[in-house]
Design an enzyme around this catalytic site. Sequence first.
Site, PDB file in Angstrom:
ATOM      1  N   CYS A 185     -37.270  32.326  32.088  1.00  0.00           N
ATOM      2  CA  CYS A 185     -38.012  32.491  30.823  1.00  0.00           C
ATOM      3  C   CYS A 185     -37.771  33.925  30.378  1.00  0.00           C
ATOM      4  O   CYS A 185     -36.906  34.607  30.913  1.00  0.00           O
ATOM      5  CB  CYS A 185     -39.492  32.193  31.025  1.00  0.00           C
ATOM      6  SG  CYS A 185     -40.304  33.393  32.075  1.00  0.00           S
ATOM      7  N   ASP A 226     -15.623  24.917  28.601  1.00  0.00           N
ATOM      8  CA  ASP A 226     -16.362  25.677  27.593  1.00  0.00           C
ATOM      9  C   ASP A 226     -17.823  25.884  28.004  1.00  0.00           C
ATOM     10  O   ASP A 226     -18.652  26.166  27.186  1.00  0.00           O
ATOM     11  CB  ASP A 226     -16.301  24.949  26.246  1.00  0.00           C
ATOM     12  CG  ASP A 226     -16.868  23.543  26.353  1.00  0.00           C
ATOM     13  OD1 ASP A 226     -17.242  23.137  27.470  1.00  0.00           O
ATOM     14  OD2 ASP A 226     -16.939  22.855  25.319  1.00  0.00           O
ATOM     15  N   ASN A 227     -18.138  25.681  29.291  1.00  0.00           N
ATOM     16  CA  ASN A 227     -19.542  25.871  29.692  1.00  0.00           C
ATOM     17  C   ASN A 227     -19.615  26.483  31.091  1.00  0.00           C
ATOM     18  O   ASN A 227     -18.691  26.358  31.899  1.00  0.00           O
ATOM     19  CB  ASN A 227     -20.299  24.538  29.641  1.00  0.00           C
ATOM     20  CG  ASN A 227     -19.755  23.546  30.645  1.00  0.00           C
ATOM     21  OD1 ASN A 227     -20.082  23.597  31.823  1.00  0.00           O
ATOM     22  ND2 ASN A 227     -18.886  22.650  30.188  1.00  0.00           N
ATOM     23  N   ASN A 236     -13.134  18.733  16.236  1.00  0.00           N
ATOM     24  CA  ASN A 236     -12.166  19.233  17.230  1.00  0.00           C
ATOM     25  C   ASN A 236     -10.844  19.653  16.580  1.00  0.00           C
ATOM     26  O   ASN A 236     -10.120  20.481  17.123  1.00  0.00           O
ATOM     27  CB  ASN A 236     -11.825  18.150  18.264  1.00  0.00           C
ATOM     28  CG  ASN A 236     -13.021  17.642  19.046  1.00  0.00           C
ATOM     29  OD1 ASN A 236     -13.060  16.482  19.423  1.00  0.00           O
ATOM     30  ND2 ASN A 236     -14.004  18.491  19.296  1.00  0.00           N
ATOM     31  N   LEU A 237     -10.520  19.041  15.451  1.00  0.00           N
ATOM     32  CA  LEU A 237      -9.146  19.130  14.937  1.00  0.00           C
ATOM     33  C   LEU A 237      -8.769  20.525  14.441  1.00  0.00           C
ATOM     34  O   LEU A 237      -7.590  20.842  14.324  1.00  0.00           O
ATOM     35  CB  LEU A 237      -8.949  18.103  13.806  1.00  0.00           C
ATOM     36  CG  LEU A 237      -9.190  16.638  14.215  1.00  0.00           C
ATOM     37  CD1 LEU A 237      -9.078  15.727  12.997  1.00  0.00           C
ATOM     38  CD2 LEU A 237      -8.223  16.191  15.301  1.00  0.00           C
ATOM     39  N   GLN A 238      -9.777  21.372  14.178  1.00  0.00           N
ATOM     40  CA  GLN A 238      -9.524  22.733  13.701  1.00  0.00           C
ATOM     41  C   GLN A 238      -8.812  23.578  14.765  1.00  0.00           C
ATOM     42  O   GLN A 238      -8.222  24.595  14.449  1.00  0.00           O
ATOM     43  CB  GLN A 238     -10.893  23.317  13.273  1.00  0.00           C
ATOM     44  CG  GLN A 238     -11.009  24.812  13.180  1.00  0.00           C
ATOM     45  CD  GLN A 238     -11.807  25.369  14.360  1.00  0.00           C
ATOM     46  OE1 GLN A 238     -11.888  24.754  15.431  1.00  0.00           O
ATOM     47  NE2 GLN A 238     -12.396  26.544  14.156  1.00  0.00           N
ATOM     48  N   ASP A 240     -11.021  15.021  31.787  1.00  0.00           N
ATOM     49  CA  ASP A 240     -11.779  15.021  30.527  1.00  0.00           C
ATOM     50  C   ASP A 240     -12.478  13.678  30.370  1.00  0.00           C
ATOM     51  O   ASP A 240     -11.963  12.649  30.807  1.00  0.00           O
ATOM     52  CB  ASP A 240     -10.836  15.247  29.336  1.00  0.00           C
ATOM     53  CG  ASP A 240     -11.567  15.808  28.117  1.00  0.00           C
ATOM     54  OD1 ASP A 240     -11.349  16.991  27.782  1.00  0.00           O
ATOM     55  OD2 ASP A 240     -12.366  15.060  27.516  1.00  0.00           O
ATOM     56  N   CYS A 298     -19.340  27.748  21.761  1.00  0.00           N
ATOM     57  CA  CYS A 298     -18.533  27.718  20.537  1.00  0.00           C
ATOM     58  C   CYS A 298     -19.163  26.774  19.504  1.00  0.00           C
ATOM     59  O   CYS A 298     -19.044  26.985  18.301  1.00  0.00           O
ATOM     60  CB  CYS A 298     -17.112  27.285  20.849  1.00  0.00           C
ATOM     61  SG  CYS A 298     -16.183  28.536  21.739  1.00  0.00           S
ATOM     62  N   LYS A 302      -9.957  11.611  24.540  1.00  0.00           N
ATOM     63  CA  LYS A 302      -9.067  12.771  24.530  1.00  0.00           C
ATOM     64  C   LYS A 302      -7.958  12.631  25.571  1.00  0.00           C
ATOM     65  O   LYS A 302      -6.829  13.067  25.350  1.00  0.00           O
ATOM     66  CB  LYS A 302      -9.864  14.055  24.804  1.00  0.00           C
ATOM     67  CG  LYS A 302     -10.697  14.499  23.622  1.00  0.00           C
ATOM     68  CD  LYS A 302     -11.301  15.856  23.863  1.00  0.00           C
ATOM     69  CE  LYS A 302     -12.153  16.246  22.667  1.00  0.00           C
ATOM     70  NZ  LYS A 302     -12.861  17.521  22.878  1.00  0.00           N
TER      71      LYS A 302
END
Length: 338
Positions: free
Chosen positions: A296, A139-140, A79-81, A71, A197, A95
Site C-alpha cells: 500500500c 511486457d510484465n 497490436n498492429l501499430q 504466447d 505500455c 498470435k
Amino acid sequence: MATVAENVQPVTLSNQEVLRYSRHLIMPEVGMEGQLKLKAAKVLCIGAGGLGSPLAMYLAAAGVGTLGIVDFDVVDFTNLQRQIIHSTEDVGRKKLDSAAESIQGINPFVEVRKFETRLTSDNALSIFRDFDVVVDGTDNFPTRYLVNDACVLSGKPNVYGSIFRFEGQASVLATKDGPCYRCWYPEPPPPGLVPSCAEGGVLGILPGLVGVIQATETVKLILGKGEPLIGRVLLVDALGMKFRELKLRKNPDCPVCGTHPTITRLIDYQEYLIPLGDLPKRVHELDSSREIVAHCRSGVRSAKAVEFLRQAGFHKVQNLVGGVLAWSDRVDPKMPKY
Ligand SMILES: [Zn+2]
C-alpha cells in the site's frame, strides 16, 4: 564464455540455403561454420508481441534453425501499430499461428515450435529445457522475473529487452559468470505500480529498435563472436536518439544467482492484491501455495493484510515495508508515488 556453439550438430546446408545465406557466408565472422551454428541453434522467444515480432522475423531470416514461441494471446487492432509480424487480416487469430505463418513465409527452412500457454512456474523449466538461448519479449514484471529465474536455474542465457513510451533497455543476463535481472532489481515492484505500455503507451517503432538489438545479441551468442551485452545494460532514448550504457555487476547477494541463493525454485508473482476492506470476502481468490506481496502507500494497511492472511493460513505472504513511498525513495526514484 561458453556459447551455445558447443551444442552444434553435424548439419549441412542445401544449395538453396547456400544461396539464401550468401551474404553471411562471405563474412569471416559467420562463414559456413557460423551459418551451421545458426542452423543448429534453438532459440525460444517469450511472446509474439512488440519485441517478439522483429526478433522472430530477423532470427528466422538469419537462419536460426529452430524458433520456439510462447504466447497465448490473440491479435487485435491495437497490436498492429508495432507488432509487425501480424497483419490486418490476422486480427482475431492466435498470435502463435499468425507469427508461425509469417516466419515460414520469410524462411521455410526454420522449424517453428509453438507453445500456446502462459509461462508459469510449473511449465517454464520444461519448456526451456530444449532451447539454447531464451529471448525475453514480455511486457510484465511477473513474467520477466519468471524468465530470469528459470534461465538462472536452467543455465540458459536470457536476452532481455523492455520498452516504454520512447525508452528501451537491452542486456544479456544469466550467463555463467554474468549478472541476472535480480542482481539489478532483487524483487519485482509492487503490482500495478509501474505503468504498462497499455497504460502509458509506446512508440510503435521502439520495439523494433530494441527487438533488433536483442536479435543481434542472440546471433552473437550463437556464433560466439563479438562482445555480448553481458554486465552492461544498453539504454535507448528514441526521443533524444541517445544510446547510453549502464554497468551491471553480478551481485554476490543476489537472491537467485548469488553465492547463497534464497530462491531455488520458481515463483509466480500475483499481479494484484485485493483492497484491505474486501479481503475477508475475497480471500478465496488467492492461492495460498503462491508467493504474495502485500503493498500500500506507506506499508501500514498492507501489514494488516499480511496479518489477516497469515491467520487465514497463508504462509508465503510478505509485506512491502514502508510501502510504495519507500520503494520509490530507495529502490527506483522514477517510480511514481501516490
Ligand atoms: Zn543475479
